[in-house]
Design a protein around this motif. Structure first.
Motif, short mmCIF file in Angstrom:
data_model
loop_
_atom_site.label_atom_id
_atom_site.label_comp_id
_atom_site.label_asym_id
_atom_site.label_seq_id
_atom_site.Cartn_x
_atom_site.Cartn_y
_atom_site.Cartn_z
N ALA A 119 4.19 5.55 2.94
CA ALA A 119 4.79 5.83 4.25
C ALA A 119 4.39 4.77 5.28
O ALA A 119 5.23 4.30 6.06
CB ALA A 119 4.36 7.22 4.73
N LEU A 120 3.13 4.38 5.27
CA LEU A 120 2.67 3.36 6.21
C LEU A 120 3.31 2.01 5.91
O LEU A 120 3.66 1.26 6.82
CB LEU A 120 1.15 3.25 6.18
CG LEU A 120 0.38 4.44 6.74
CD1 LEU A 120 -1.12 4.26 6.54
CD2 LEU A 120 0.68 4.63 8.23
N ASN A 122 6.16 1.47 4.78
CA ASN A 122 7.56 1.50 5.20
C ASN A 122 7.73 1.72 6.70
O ASN A 122 8.87 1.76 7.17
CB ASN A 122 8.30 2.61 4.44
CG ASN A 122 8.64 2.22 3.02
OD1 ASN A 122 9.56 1.45 2.77
ND2 ASN A 122 7.87 2.74 2.06
N TYR A 123 6.64 1.85 7.43
CA TYR A 123 6.73 2.10 8.86
C TYR A 123 7.22 0.86 9.60
O TYR A 123 6.55 -0.18 9.59
CB TYR A 123 5.37 2.55 9.40
CG TYR A 123 5.33 2.73 10.90
CD1 TYR A 123 6.25 3.54 11.55
CD2 TYR A 123 4.37 2.08 11.66
CE1 TYR A 123 6.21 3.70 12.92
CE2 TYR A 123 4.31 2.24 13.04
CZ TYR A 123 5.24 3.06 13.65
OH TYR A 123 5.20 3.22 15.03
N GLY A 125 7.41 0.29 12.73
CA GLY A 125 6.76 -0.02 14.00
C GLY A 125 5.70 -1.08 13.94
O GLY A 125 5.31 -1.65 14.97
#
Length: 291
Positions: A119-120, A122-123, A125
């Motif tokens: 998840a991180l 693919n973040y 931001g």
């Protein structure tokens, strides 16, 4: 939004060099540093709506702080706004970004590519805020060689070479708690000086290494506390304890046994009253029971 050096508006012409010298000379308190990302997020939203200026009251409300605190925080940056006009949004975005170190590229390694690591990775931001995921690392042979966010998952044995070649100074740990300290030690030995820890454990690091901890379970427990209060539940009620996790029920039972045995602390209280309420171990134990 790309962060560049904006041209201050005609109503506000600060000297960037003076601001930098002022902030360094005074030093910026940690509490202020912790609020700068909140201001930056609110300012970025204003910038995306092409809002040119903002008052301290409006910005404080958007960031969730009071305006006096905001003005004090900005004074450490050497930014005071213009009376009747407010703060130049684009310039403040640049100024805060520069103070946070976001005007340069920061390579980051993520260690532990499970669900959270994926998840991180693919973040989106990270890139927009100056952070570049340089490598994904794991020790599980079933994970090594897979991809996440277009990057191959590499083996932990490559950590030291990656840190040196990619000039990595920030590491993110998303491993199980039992492996977190070992991973932390290897990151530090490789030259990483800042660590973001998602593992539910406390890390020990030498002086000069900064650790920020993100514990989702703690945040959920705090929310549970507030939800309990909003619902009006009594934390000592049997119905509440019946719904509590096993360790909590066991601790409550242990306290009750120590207070006099049985399911309730009432017998211990009654016994103390019968003795004239002289005080003693029973009273001390009942005092630590949840109220």
């Amino acid at each position: 939004m790309a962060i560049g050096r904006p041209s201050p508006s005609s109503s506000q012409t600060p000297d960037p060099g003076a601001a930098r010298r002022t902030s360094r000379a005074r030093g910026i308190p940690e509490a202020t540093v912790a609020r700068l990302p909140l201001y930056l997020r609110a300012l970025t939203a204003l910038s995306e709506r092409s809002v040119p200026t903002v008052s301290s009251e409006e910005l404080a409300a958007a960031a969730g702080v009071n305006s006096a605190k905001l003005r004090k925080d900005f004074s450490y940056l050497g930014s005071y706004g213009t009376r009747g006009v407010g703060y130049d949004v684009e310039y403040l975005v640049y100024q805060i970004s520069r103070e946070l170190g976001l005007t340069q590229d920061w390579p980051v390694v993520i260690v532990g590519i499970g669900n959270l690591g994926h998840a991180l990775a693919n973040y989106g931001g990270f890139a927009s805020r100056g952070f570049r995921v340089a490598a994904l690392l794991d020790a599980d042979p079933n994970v090594v060689g897979s991809t996440a966010a277009g990057l191959p998952v590499r083996h932990m044995d490559e950590l030291e070479e990656i840190v040196v070649s990619q000039h990595v100074s920030i590491g993110v740990i998303t491993t199980p708690p039992g492996a977190a300290q070992l991973v932390c030690d290897r990151l530090v030995e490789a030259g990483v000086t800042s660590i973001l820890n998602f593992a539910p454990t406390v890390l020990t690091v030498p002086d000069g290494v900064d650790v920020r901890k993100v514990d989702l379970s703690i945040e959920l427990q705090i929310l549970a506390f507030h939800e309990q209060r909003k619902a009006g539940d009594e934390p000592t009620g049997d119905s509440v304890l019946d719904r509590a996790p096993g360790p909590v029920r066991a601790a409550a039972a242990k306290l009750r046994r120590a207070a006099g045995g049985g399911k309730s602390a009432e017998p211990a209280k009654n016994a103390a009253a019968a003795k004239g309420a002289k005080g003693g171990p029973e009273d001390d134990l009942s005092a630590v029971m949840p109220a």
